[in-house]
Design a protein around this motif. Sequence first.
Motif, mmCIF file in Angstrom:
data_model
loop_
_atom_site.group_PDB
_atom_site.id
_atom_site.type_symbol
_atom_site.label_atom_id
_atom_site.label_comp_id
_atom_site.label_asym_id
_atom_site.label_seq_id
_atom_site.Cartn_x
_atom_site.Cartn_y
_atom_site.Cartn_z
ATOM 1 N N GLY B 296 30.500 -8.274 70.960
ATOM 2 C CA GLY B 296 31.567 -8.184 71.951
ATOM 3 C C GLY B 296 32.849 -8.792 71.415
ATOM 4 N N LYS B 297 32.693 -9.912 70.670
ATOM 5 C CA LYS B 297 33.870 -10.571 70.123
ATOM 6 C C LYS B 297 34.500 -9.713 69.023
ATOM 7 N N ALA B 298 33.626 -9.072 68.203
ATOM 8 C CA ALA B 298 34.129 -8.257 67.100
ATOM 9 C C ALA B 298 34.723 -6.944 67.584
ATOM 10 N N ASN B 299 34.266 -6.480 68.772
ATOM 11 C CA ASN B 299 34.739 -5.188 69.272
ATOM 12 C C ASN B 299 35.395 -5.360 70.624
ATOM 13 N N LEU B 300 36.584 -5.946 70.622
ATOM 14 C CA LEU B 300 37.254 -6.179 71.904
ATOM 15 C C LEU B 300 37.644 -4.881 72.584
ATOM 16 N N GLN B 301 37.733 -3.793 71.792
ATOM 17 C CA GLN B 301 38.061 -2.504 72.403
ATOM 18 C C GLN B 301 36.897 -1.943 73.206
ATOM 19 N N ALA B 302 35.681 -2.563 73.039
ATOM 20 C CA ALA B 302 34.507 -2.095 73.789
ATOM 21 C C ALA B 302 34.041 -3.189 74.728
ATOM 22 N N PRO B 303 34.732 -3.370 75.885
ATOM 23 C CA PRO B 303 34.464 -4.524 76.747
ATOM 24 C C PRO B 303 33.050 -4.538 77.316
ATOM 25 N N TRP B 304 32.358 -3.379 77.349
ATOM 26 C CA TRP B 304 31.018 -3.384 77.949
ATOM 27 C C TRP B 304 30.049 -4.294 77.174
ATOM 28 N N LEU B 305 30.347 -4.513 75.881
ATOM 29 C CA LEU B 305 29.457 -5.372 75.089
ATOM 30 C C LEU B 305 29.561 -6.832 75.541
ATOM 31 N N GLY B 306 30.793 -7.323 75.515
ATOM 32 C CA GLY B 306 31.000 -8.726 75.880
ATOM 33 C C GLY B 306 30.660 -9.001 77.330
ATOM 34 N N LEU B 307 31.087 -8.072 78.219
ATOM 35 C CA LEU B 307 30.844 -8.285 79.647
ATOM 36 C C LEU B 307 29.357 -8.311 79.943
ATOM 37 N N THR B 308 28.610 -7.367 79.344
ATOM 38 C CA THR B 308 27.163 -7.337 79.587
ATOM 39 C C THR B 308 26.547 -8.664 79.186
ATOM 40 N N ALA B 309 26.869 -9.119 77.982
ATOM 41 C CA ALA B 309 26.276 -10.365 77.502
ATOM 42 C C ALA B 309 26.674 -11.533 78.406
ATOM 43 N N PHE B 310 27.944 -11.553 78.789
ATOM 44 C CA PHE B 310 28.420 -12.654 79.627
ATOM 45 C C PHE B 310 27.689 -12.694 80.965
ATOM 46 N N PHE B 311 27.647 -11.543 81.652
ATOM 47 C CA PHE B 311 27.022 -11.550 82.975
ATOM 48 C C PHE B 311 25.534 -11.845 82.892
ATOM 49 N N THR B 312 24.879 -11.297 81.865
ATOM 50 C CA THR B 312 23.452 -11.569 81.726
ATOM 51 C C THR B 312 23.210 -13.079 81.608
ATOM 52 N N LEU B 313 23.936 -13.709 80.708
ATOM 53 C CA LEU B 313 23.745 -15.146 80.517
ATOM 54 C C LEU B 313 24.077 -15.919 81.780
ATOM 55 N N ALA B 314 25.201 -15.570 82.401
ATOM 56 C CA ALA B 314 25.635 -16.307 83.584
ATOM 57 C C ALA B 314 24.593 -16.217 84.685
ATOM 58 N N ILE B 315 24.096 -14.986 84.924
ATOM 59 C CA ILE B 315 23.127 -14.810 86.007
ATOM 60 C C ILE B 315 21.819 -15.517 85.675
ATOM 61 N N LEU B 316 21.345 -15.320 84.446
ATOM 62 C CA LEU B 316 20.072 -15.902 84.034
ATOM 63 C C LEU B 316 20.092 -17.431 84.174
ATOM 64 N N LEU B 317 21.125 -18.052 83.642
ATOM 65 C CA LEU B 317 21.190 -19.512 83.664
ATOM 66 C C LEU B 317 21.367 -20.040 85.082
ATOM 67 N N SER B 318 22.165 -19.320 85.890
ATOM 68 C CA SER B 318 22.337 -19.771 87.277
ATOM 69 C C SER B 318 21.015 -19.718 88.017
ATOM 70 N N LEU B 319 20.284 -18.602 87.845
ATOM 71 C CA LEU B 319 19.000 -18.473 88.538
ATOM 72 C C LEU B 319 18.102 -19.660 88.191
ATOM 73 N N LEU B 320 18.026 -19.982 86.899
ATOM 74 C CA LEU B 320 17.150 -21.074 86.468
ATOM 75 C C LEU B 320 17.560 -22.405 87.095
ATOM 76 N N ILE B 321 18.867 -22.642 87.135
ATOM 77 C CA ILE B 321 19.341 -23.893 87.733
ATOM 78 C C ILE B 321 18.965 -23.960 89.209
ATOM 79 N N PHE B 322 19.164 -22.836 89.931
ATOM 80 C CA PHE B 322 18.827 -22.826 91.364
ATOM 81 C C PHE B 322 17.348 -23.097 91.572
ATOM 82 N N ILE B 323 16.514 -22.472 90.732
ATOM 83 C CA ILE B 323 15.070 -22.642 90.897
ATOM 84 C C ILE B 323 14.689 -24.109 90.738
ATOM 85 N N PHE B 324 15.175 -24.737 89.673
ATOM 86 C CA PHE B 324 14.759 -26.116 89.411
ATOM 87 C C PHE B 324 15.339 -27.082 90.430
ATOM 88 N N GLU B 325 16.520 -26.722 90.947
ATOM 89 C CA GLU B 325 17.091 -27.545 92.002
ATOM 90 C C GLU B 325 16.140 -27.576 93.199
#
Lengths: 519, 343
Positions: B296-325
């Motif tokens: 995603g960083k190397a291909n800024l003209q293809a935002p679907w790469l970076g956005l996909t990775a970003f949202f996946t990580l954000a959602i995954l990590l948030s879910l884990l935090i909520f569960i352990f809370e």
Amino acid sequence: MLEIKNLTVKFGSFKAVKNVSFSIKKGQVVGIVGESGSGKTVTALSILQLHHPKSVSYGTKSAISFNDKNILKMRDADIRKIRGKKISFIFQEPMTSLNPLHKIEKQIAEALSIHKNIQHHTAKKEIRKLFKKVNLNPDKMSAYPHQLSGGQRQRVMIAMALACDPDLLIADEPTTALDVTTAKTILELLEKLRKEQGLSILMISHDLNLIRKHCHDIHVMKDGEIVESGKCDSVFKNPKHDYTKHLLNSLPTTLKDRFNPKKETILESKKLTVKFPIKKSLFGRPRTHLTAVKDVSLKSYSGQTVGIVGESGSGKTTLAMSLLQLQKYEGTVSFMGKVLHKMSDKDLREKRANFQIVFQDPFSSLNPRLSVGEIISEGLKAHNFATDNSHQKKVQKALEDVQLPINFINRYPHELSGGQRQRVAIARAIVLNPKVIILDEPTSALDVSVQIQVLDLLKTLQRDLDLSYILISHDMNVIQAMSHYVMVMKDGKIVEEAPRAKLFKNPKSPYTKTLLEAV
Amino acid sequence: MTPHSRKILKFKQNKRAYWSTVLFAIIFLTTLFAELIANEKPLIIFFQGDIYTPVFTDYPETVFGGEFETIADYKDPYVRELISKNGWAIWPLIEYHYQTINLALKSPAPSPPDTHNILGTDDQGRDVLARLIYGIRISVLFGLSLTVLSSIIGIIAGAIQGYYGGWIDLAFQRFIEIWFSLPTLYMLIILASLVEPNFWWLLGFLLLFSWSSLVGVVRAEFLRTRQLGYVKAAHALGVKDHIIMWRHILPNAVVATVTMLPFILTGSITTLTSLDFLGFGLPPGSPSLGELLAQGKANLQAPWLGLTAFFTLAILLSLLIFIFEGIRDALDPHMKGDINAGN
């Protein structure tokens, strides 16, 4: 001066205090006596409105009038003018009621600056006067709370309470956390202040002796209600209510058996000394020591009790821990002729079944996560005594022995009362068929009426199982009720030892005499 | 009500934690069966009366009447035609493996999302969604294994230090201080120059430097609890040390441990991601969130790469935090909102 009428205090739906009425006149000492949970402290806290306002509610007819004004209907700002200034409070625990981070001087100055508007530089003089009043060396002004002893701290608390010349002093178990000799001087101090200043005192205690000696009027509380009140002398001479009679009868009675040195020796210590390093050199070599126990030699005989009496800090508990091999020591401890510290860890662990302990605080000595059955059977499992099936039987037998119902097996410690917990702790010890049990203040965390039951139980067990006890206590009554032989301990040393009857009749050392006088 | 069912009930009452658990479970279980969801081979082939399962077995092209003895390439239009003439095939939901290069792209890679590649393709023409599914699986598995292993080591180390105290404690503490001041990243770079790091190498190596996080809390809890009356009582009963530690002290350390766990878990996942991002992680070609981020960083003209990775990580990590809370609150007896309050 203070009049309480129909006071009812509710926490949610639970009525902690029901319809309590009494009054205090100027210069009078009024005592409230009762066991834990009887609503004594709740009543006292209501007088100063110290409950959390959201969790508490009062009955519609309740009234607390102080100098003819109803405290229950006052605004917060007005109550604050009464707190500390007109009515002061002394709490039970002088340890926790002082802030450890500030010097004594500063904490007293705080009260002065709030109520009397005295600024810091003039406050010193005032504090000096207060310290003299409570017989405290004014040099202690700049000390921190941890540098003072329990008695000194309680004096500081009293000095704080007196700082604004209150009309009424509420003392909630003022001496319970103190040693007997210290308690005596604190009570004498309160008596002196009452006479000199015309102070009224509301004294709350579970200790009948204390109330009897110091109060004019007495109110006996049970389950949130006053069951009997009257002049102190008449209540003690002619108790009318069953509960009062029950309380008066729960003072332990003297043991009848005589000391018999011909019985088998079970546990014996010779020249037992315990030192704690205070300062260490760079390489960890201790430079100076605190000697907690010095040259203690004792013998316990089967079927008999050795009582060790002393005040806090005298090294009683350290001695107990060394006898149990849970503390490093010099000297020897032998069990039925075998020297214990020469044994390997494994052999020692096997021998442990023979000497057991019952701790002072039944609330911390039982694991809250295990059921009663698991707690009692733990020792059996550790020693692989028998199969699971006979474990069950032994646990049941132990519960019977300590007079608890068998269905307690599946209960958890938090479901039990203090007395029941202590019975479980005793069951845990006797299930291993020990020869000797060390009782470390077994009843001092319990109410008086429960105390006598536990002591009776211990006596019965001793007779039935031919147990040897080493009883550690600060309470002369308990020692007198249980021991065949008594050792008096002070600053780690045994200052006097004799068979019970002889010691109580003819105490030789001056320390023993003061202990006996303080009762 | 037993204490355990009360804890479970309390956890369920925490709606956010409960639904996070459900969501995470769905995501994790789905990705566990990634081969059946995103693959370049059909799940089942029915060909001339016989049933074939190419996902589990390799068949040469000749089986379906082709010319080569090599393994059939089911993406090849020629093979497809052979199969459809004499039977049929059921394909997975996504017809790409994480390594599959889509040769039939209409625009040059990375191509934007379309009906074939729902999240587009990366710069080598591989389906992003397929790589994502495999990438989540490897990240979560790595995170969980690292967390479990480093917790076990950390708890044991903390327990020994706290329980025995004295010299053992002192020596161990100094060792930990020295050991954990080693720069992990440089050590990893050195490792990468010696061996080709794979999943297990990375797991083992990161484990060496990650077990300390629980030592502190467990040690503190043991130091505190070993003074308690019931521990002394157990000693006096003659109970062995390891049983005392396990039965009487460890349960006290659970709440403190569970409080730390989500940080260790999310930390483990992000560590792997960042190593992949930097290029010191899993071998080239492996599906990983970090590699997707780097693309995603190397291909800024293809935002679907970076956005996909970003949202996946954000959602995954948030879910884990909520569960352990939720777990932490359920275990803590002092938390407000206790269903037994007022009893």
